[in-house]
Every structure is written in C-alpha cells, then in structure tokens.
Design an enzyme around this catalytic site. Structure first.
Site, PDB file in Angstrom:
ATOM      1  N   LYS A 159       0.547  -1.603  -0.269  1.00  0.00           N
ATOM      2  CA  LYS A 159      -0.297  -0.347   0.157  1.00  0.00           C
ATOM      3  C   LYS A 159       0.964   1.059   0.072  1.00  0.00           C
ATOM      4  O   LYS A 159       0.105   2.950  -0.497  1.00  0.00           O
ATOM      5  CB  LYS A 159      -0.463  -0.483   0.943  1.00  0.00           C
ATOM      6  CG  LYS A 159      -1.916   0.916   1.091  1.00  0.00           C
ATOM      7  CD  LYS A 159      -3.379   1.167   2.069  1.00  0.00           C
ATOM      8  CE  LYS A 159      -4.050   1.880   0.858  1.00  0.00           C
ATOM      9  NZ  LYS A 159      -5.294   2.758   1.691  1.00  0.00           N
ATOM     10  N   GLU A 179      -4.519   9.218  -5.558  1.00  0.00           N
ATOM     11  CA  GLU A 179      -5.636   8.829  -6.828  1.00  0.00           C
ATOM     12  C   GLU A 179      -5.569   8.848  -8.148  1.00  0.00           C
ATOM     13  O   GLU A 179      -7.128   9.338  -7.775  1.00  0.00           O
ATOM     14  CB  GLU A 179      -6.885   8.284  -5.773  1.00  0.00           C
ATOM     15  CG  GLU A 179      -8.032   7.205  -6.584  1.00  0.00           C
ATOM     16  CD  GLU A 179      -9.091   6.305  -5.510  1.00  0.00           C
ATOM     17  OE1 GLU A 179     -10.214   5.527  -5.979  1.00  0.00           O
ATOM     18  OE2 GLU A 179      -8.738   7.276  -4.392  1.00  0.00           O
ATOM     19  N   ASN A 233      -8.615  -0.008  -5.267  1.00  0.00           N
ATOM     20  CA  ASN A 233     -10.233  -0.629  -5.531  1.00  0.00           C
ATOM     21  C   ASN A 233     -10.175  -2.471  -6.377  1.00  0.00           C
ATOM     22  O   ASN A 233     -11.846  -2.133  -6.254  1.00  0.00           O
ATOM     23  CB  ASN A 233     -10.782   0.185  -6.172  1.00  0.00           C
ATOM     24  CG  ASN A 233     -10.421   1.700  -5.964  1.00  0.00           C
ATOM     25  OD1 ASN A 233     -10.458   1.815  -3.894  1.00  0.00           O
ATOM     26  ND2 ASN A 233     -10.542   2.695  -6.071  1.00  0.00           N
ATOM     27  N   HIS A 261     -17.463  -5.028   5.859  1.00  0.00           N
ATOM     28  CA  HIS A 261     -16.256  -4.304   4.182  1.00  0.00           C
ATOM     29  C   HIS A 261     -15.826  -5.477   3.537  1.00  0.00           C
ATOM     30  O   HIS A 261     -15.757  -5.048   2.430  1.00  0.00           O
ATOM     31  CB  HIS A 261     -15.448  -2.997   4.622  1.00  0.00           C
ATOM     32  CG  HIS A 261     -15.367  -2.524   3.254  1.00  0.00           C
ATOM     33  ND1 HIS A 261     -15.719  -1.703   2.264  1.00  0.00           N
ATOM     34  CD2 HIS A 261     -13.814  -2.653   3.281  1.00  0.00           C
ATOM     35  CE1 HIS A 261     -14.917  -1.657   1.698  1.00  0.00           C
ATOM     36  NE2 HIS A 261     -13.602  -1.835   1.698  1.00  0.00           N
TER      37      HIS A 261
HETATM   38  N1  LIG Z   1      -8.795   5.721   5.384  1.00  0.00           N
HETATM   39  C1  LIG Z   1      -8.342   4.670   4.223  1.00  0.00           C
HETATM   40  O1  LIG Z   1      -7.866   4.606   3.097  1.00  0.00           O
HETATM   41  C2  LIG Z   1      -9.672   3.500   4.618  1.00  0.00           C
HETATM   42  C3  LIG Z   1      -9.841   2.536   3.591  1.00  0.00           C
HETATM   43  C4  LIG Z   1     -10.421   1.343   4.382  1.00  0.00           C
HETATM   44  C5  LIG Z   1     -11.186   1.662   5.137  1.00  0.00           C
HETATM   45  N2  LIG Z   1     -11.485   2.663   5.682  1.00  0.00           N
HETATM   46  C6  LIG Z   1     -12.426   2.839   7.277  1.00  0.00           C
HETATM   47  O2  LIG Z   1     -12.925   2.012   7.838  1.00  0.00           O
HETATM   48  C7  LIG Z   1     -13.646   1.899   8.648  1.00  0.00           C
HETATM   49  C8  LIG Z   1     -13.356   0.387   8.769  1.00  0.00           C
HETATM   50  O3  LIG Z   1     -11.970   0.131   9.533  1.00  0.00           O
HETATM   51  P1  LIG Z   1     -13.026  -1.233  10.721  1.00  0.00           P
HETATM   52  O4  LIG Z   1     -13.563  -2.069   9.724  1.00  0.00           O
HETATM   53  O5  LIG Z   1     -11.074  -1.455  11.535  1.00  0.00           O
HETATM   54  O6  LIG Z   1     -13.851  -0.545  11.884  1.00  0.00           O
HETATM   55  P2  LIG Z   1     -14.547  -0.100  13.020  1.00  0.00           P
HETATM   56  O7  LIG Z   1     -13.228   0.824  12.922  1.00  0.00           O
HETATM   57  O8  LIG Z   1     -15.994   0.310  13.081  1.00  0.00           O
HETATM   58  O9  LIG Z   1     -14.042  -1.352  13.909  1.00  0.00           O
HETATM   59  C9  LIG Z   1     -14.463  -2.606  13.890  1.00  0.00           C
HETATM   60  C10 LIG Z   1     -15.133  -2.954  15.353  1.00  0.00           C
HETATM   61  O10 LIG Z   1     -13.450  -3.599  16.182  1.00  0.00           O
HETATM   62  C11 LIG Z   1     -13.564  -2.516  17.386  1.00  0.00           C
HETATM   63  N3  LIG Z   1     -12.755  -3.019  17.230  1.00  0.00           N
HETATM   64  C12 LIG Z   1     -11.121  -2.212  17.268  1.00  0.00           C
HETATM   65  N4  LIG Z   1     -10.075  -3.220  17.614  1.00  0.00           N
HETATM   66  C13 LIG Z   1     -10.771  -3.661  18.078  1.00  0.00           C
HETATM   67  C14 LIG Z   1      -9.514  -4.691  18.808  1.00  0.00           C
HETATM   68  N5  LIG Z   1      -8.056  -4.627  19.200  1.00  0.00           N
HETATM   69  N6  LIG Z   1      -9.981  -5.737  20.120  1.00  0.00           N
HETATM   70  C15 LIG Z   1     -11.254  -5.516  19.540  1.00  0.00           C
HETATM   71  N7  LIG Z   1     -12.577  -4.738  19.512  1.00  0.00           N
HETATM   72  C16 LIG Z   1     -11.789  -3.495  18.630  1.00  0.00           C
HETATM   73  C17 LIG Z   1     -14.255  -0.990  17.294  1.00  0.00           C
HETATM   74  O11 LIG Z   1     -14.156  -0.905  18.327  1.00  0.00           O
HETATM   75  C18 LIG Z   1     -15.214  -1.651  16.594  1.00  0.00           C
HETATM   76  O12 LIG Z   1     -16.333  -1.914  17.599  1.00  0.00           O
HETATM   77  C19 LIG Z   1     -14.825   2.165   7.298  1.00  0.00           C
HETATM   78  O13 LIG Z   1     -14.730   3.599   8.327  1.00  0.00           O
HETATM   79  C20 LIG Z   1     -14.085   2.829   6.277  1.00  0.00           C
HETATM   80  O14 LIG Z   1     -14.634   3.485   5.857  1.00  0.00           O
HETATM   81  C21 LIG Z   1     -11.096   3.651   5.299  1.00  0.00           C
HETATM   82 ZN   LIG Z   2     -10.988  -1.671   1.605  1.00  0.00          ZN
END
Ligand SMILES: NC(=O)c1ccc[n+]([C@@H]2O[C@H](COP(=O)([O-])OP(=O)(O)OC[C@H]3O[C@@H](n4cnc5c(N)ncnc54)[C@H](O)[C@@H]3O)[C@@H](O)[C@H]2O)c1
Ligand SMILES: [Zn+2]
Length: 364
Positions: free
Chosen positions: A227, A237, A245, A265
C-alpha cells in the site's frame, strides 16, 4: 520489529509493525512529537482492552496524556463527532504542537486523521490501528474523512500521520468476524500486486487464522509495503492507486444496496473479488484455473454471509451511483493474471448480470 518507510518527501514517515510494540509506545511517540502533551482518542471498546497500557507507557516517557473517547461504530464517523473533538481540543487549549493519537480501528483513524488535518489547519497525528483492516489498509495512505448522511466518506482530506504503530498483539481481542473481514483485504494485496505473497497466504492460512504473531507481522508488513509503494507513487488516486479498488466495484455496491447493514466491508469486497475474477476470465485475461485458485483462497478464509437476496438491478443502481465512477462509466479493476491488474470499463449490463449469477451459484 519491521519498518516500512513511506516516502513522501518531507512528509515521509515510518510504519512500525511488531509484537508487543505498545510496550515501546512512550519512546516511539516521544521521539516524534514536540509538545509535552498528547491527546489519545479512542472508543470505549478499544480503550478498555488496550488504552491503559498506552497511557501508562506514554506517561512513563514523560508525556502528559489527555484521553478522549468517541462512540463506537461507523455511525459515529460524522462531522458531529469531529465537532465534539474540536470543542474538547479548544477547551483544553490544544495548540499546533499538540499531537493526536488515534487508537482503534478504521473509524477512529479516519475521524482523528480528519480532525488532525483541519484543527488549527493541521496538527501532528499518530495512528495506532487495532483492527486487521485498519492495520493493512486505512492507517496507510493518508486518506482521512467522515461520512455524510447522503454517502460514505464524502468529506475528507489527504493528510499523512507522523507514525503508524502496529502492535500485532492488539488483534488478539478482535472479534473473529472482524478479523476475517480484514483477511479478505489482505488477500487483495497478493492478487493485485504480488503472486508470491498470494501463494504465501494460501500456504499459511491456518497460522494466520490462529493469529500467530510472527506470521501476522510478516503478512501485515507486506500489505503495508504494497500500500505504501502504491500510494507513494500515486498519493491522490490519479491512476496507480486505483488498483487498490480491486473487488470494490461490486463490493461497494453490495454494501450500499444493503444499507451497510448486511456485510462487513471485507466480506462485500470478497464477493467483489470473486466477481472481478469471473469478469477477468470472461474478458480473456485469467484462465479458469486461476479463477478457481482465487475462489478457493477466498472460501478458505471462512464462510461469507449469503448474497442471494440481493437482486442484480439493485447492485447495478448502486454501482451507477458510486463516487469512484468516472464520468458515466463504471470502472473495474480486473486481473490480467494473479499479481497484475488491468483497468477496464464499459461493460454490457447483461455481462455484469451473468457474472453476478455465477458468483451467487459459486458461493452457495
Ligand atoms: N482511510 C482509508 O484509506 C480507509 C481504507 C479502508 C477503510 N476505511 C474506513 O475504515 C472503517 C472500517 O474500519 P474497521 O473495520 O477497523 O472498523 P471499526 O473501526 O468500526 O472497528 C470494528 C470494530 O472493532 C472494534 N475494535 C477495534 N479494535 C479492536 C480490538 N483490538 N479488539 C477488539 N475490538 C476492537 C471497534 O470498536 C469496532 O467495534 C470504515 O469507516 C472505512 O470507510 C478507510
Ligand atoms: Zn476496502
């Protein structure tokens, strides 16, 4: 500890990956901030598991730590949460040297990154991602932002952190479905960029699923390298970054068509990758053996929630509305072979519909 350097001139930074890295959080952060006070922003779930350790290590390094918790979940990725954080920072007289530390998954990272990009026109921030998805994806590349009620991630900024600190031990508390969802994105990196890595993943799924720290560090490091390489060449991008993507055209559509409630996701992306593999085959790129290899890898990660209730016209509608659309075309990242992508658009709707039928047949 592994180090991946992200090269962006004076905005270059390190991604550090290792077991029990939070133990060294104090010195790692201390070296990279100028002020004596840092704001640790997390949510209750993550803070209860890992927060106190981070606070203790930062304080032991002589930093004053103010911690602030935001609500858990995608629903909190809003301007409202951002505004609450601004209010707190202003009340606490946080200045330009005050660093923010995001401890949590992608939601926390995206929100805190956006606050850091905009508060006082930019303050330093450090990412401590704690989900597999955030460790391999959202914490790398500098995209920050929040959702609008009319669409996901519509408001944001490109803003790079000063450090990304990935402690593989934090994954031990992650729910199985969250972990599995991150693994699909891991697989994506092999498929788009590195066949050797893809093969390594296929050979080591058991160890990865057991969350063996050493294997995880190897896997996460390679994803971050890929990445970082892709986003350093193409930060905003324009072209190359689009390969990330892969699987996301159908994937985003599936998420949107089910109002972001049916799938994680990564699970939606898994369906999208199966679809993209089939489309690649139909277009004469991938042979059927490669398609089978990809499907086997995806299904060996674990079961996917069924998709049979989502009719194709709803998916197509969602694809047409996606913000990644270019003018009026729906763009697909396809695979010329495993490890090499090709970008294509202008497919007949009938062909896309056939591909979706095939995906549904195979995933039953
Ligand atoms: N900025 C970017 O380039 C980019 C890329 C991909 C995704 N995203 C974004 O990321 C988000 C999704 O991220 P995600 O999947 O990490 O979701 P999230 O941050 O909601 O975490 C998922 C769940 O896991 C819990 N959690 C986190 N760490 C934990 C741990 N170590 N132990 C137990 N529970 C834990 C959180 O509290 C939450 O309930 C979306 O909003 C998406 O749009 C951004
Ligand atoms: Zn993705």
């Amino acid at each position: 500890m592994n180090t991946v350097r992200v090269s962006l001139g004076h905005r270059s930074y390190d991604i550090l990956i290792g077991e029990d890295l939070l133990q060294d959080a104090g010195s790692l952060v201390r070296e990279r901030v100028t002020g004596g006070r840092v704001f640790l922003i997390s949510n209750l779930t993550v803070f209860e598991y890992h927060g106190q350790k981070v606070v203790d290590r930062l304080e032991a390094a002589g930093l004053e730590v103010v911690h602030l918790l935001i609500p858990d979940g995608e629903k909190s990725k809003t301007l409202h949460t951002v505004e609450n954080i601004y209010t707190y920072l202003i009340a606490q007289r946080a200045d330009r040297n005050t660093a923010l530390i995001a401890l949590g998954g992608g939601v926390t990272g995206d929100v805190v990154g956006f606050v850091a990009a905009t508060y006082l026109r930019g303050v330093p921030y450090i990412q401590v991602p704690t989900t597999l998805l955030s460790q391999v994806d959202s914490s790398v590349g500098g995209k920050t932002g929040v959702n609008h009620c009319l669409g996901k991630n519509l408001i944001g900024a490109f803003y790079q952190p000063s450090l990304v600190c990935i402690d593989t031990d934090t994954l031990s508390t992650l729910l199985p479905r969250e972990f599995q969802s991150g693994l699909y994105e891991v697989l994506k990196y092999g498929l788009i960029y590195d066949e050797v890595f893809f093969t390594y993943l296929c050979d080591n799924f058991e160890r990865i699923k057991e969350r063996d720290p050493e294997t995880l560090a190897t896997v996460i490091s390679r994803c971050c390298e890929i990445k970082a390489e892709v986003t350093s060449i193409d930060e905003k991008e324009a072209d190359l970054r689009r390969i990330l993507n892969f699987g996301h055209t159908f994937g985003h559509a599936l998420e949107a068509a089910t109002r972001y409630e049916g799938y994680k996701h990564g699970e939606a992306v898994a369906y999208g990758m199966i679809a993209a593999a089939h489309l690649s085959h139909r277009e004469g790129y991938l042979d059927s053996k490669a398609v089978q290899r990809i499907n086997r890898a995806i299904f060996s990660i674990g079961p996917l929630p069924p998709a049979s209730e989502v009719p194709f016209p709803r998916l197509l509608d969602a694809m047409k509305r996606d913000k990644k659309r270019e003018e009026d075309r729906i763009v697909f990242v396809l695979l010329e072979k495993i490890g090499k992508t090709v970008i294509r658009s202008d497919f007949q709707e009938d062909l896309l519909s056939d591909v979706w039928e095939e995906v549904l047949r195979e995933s039953q």
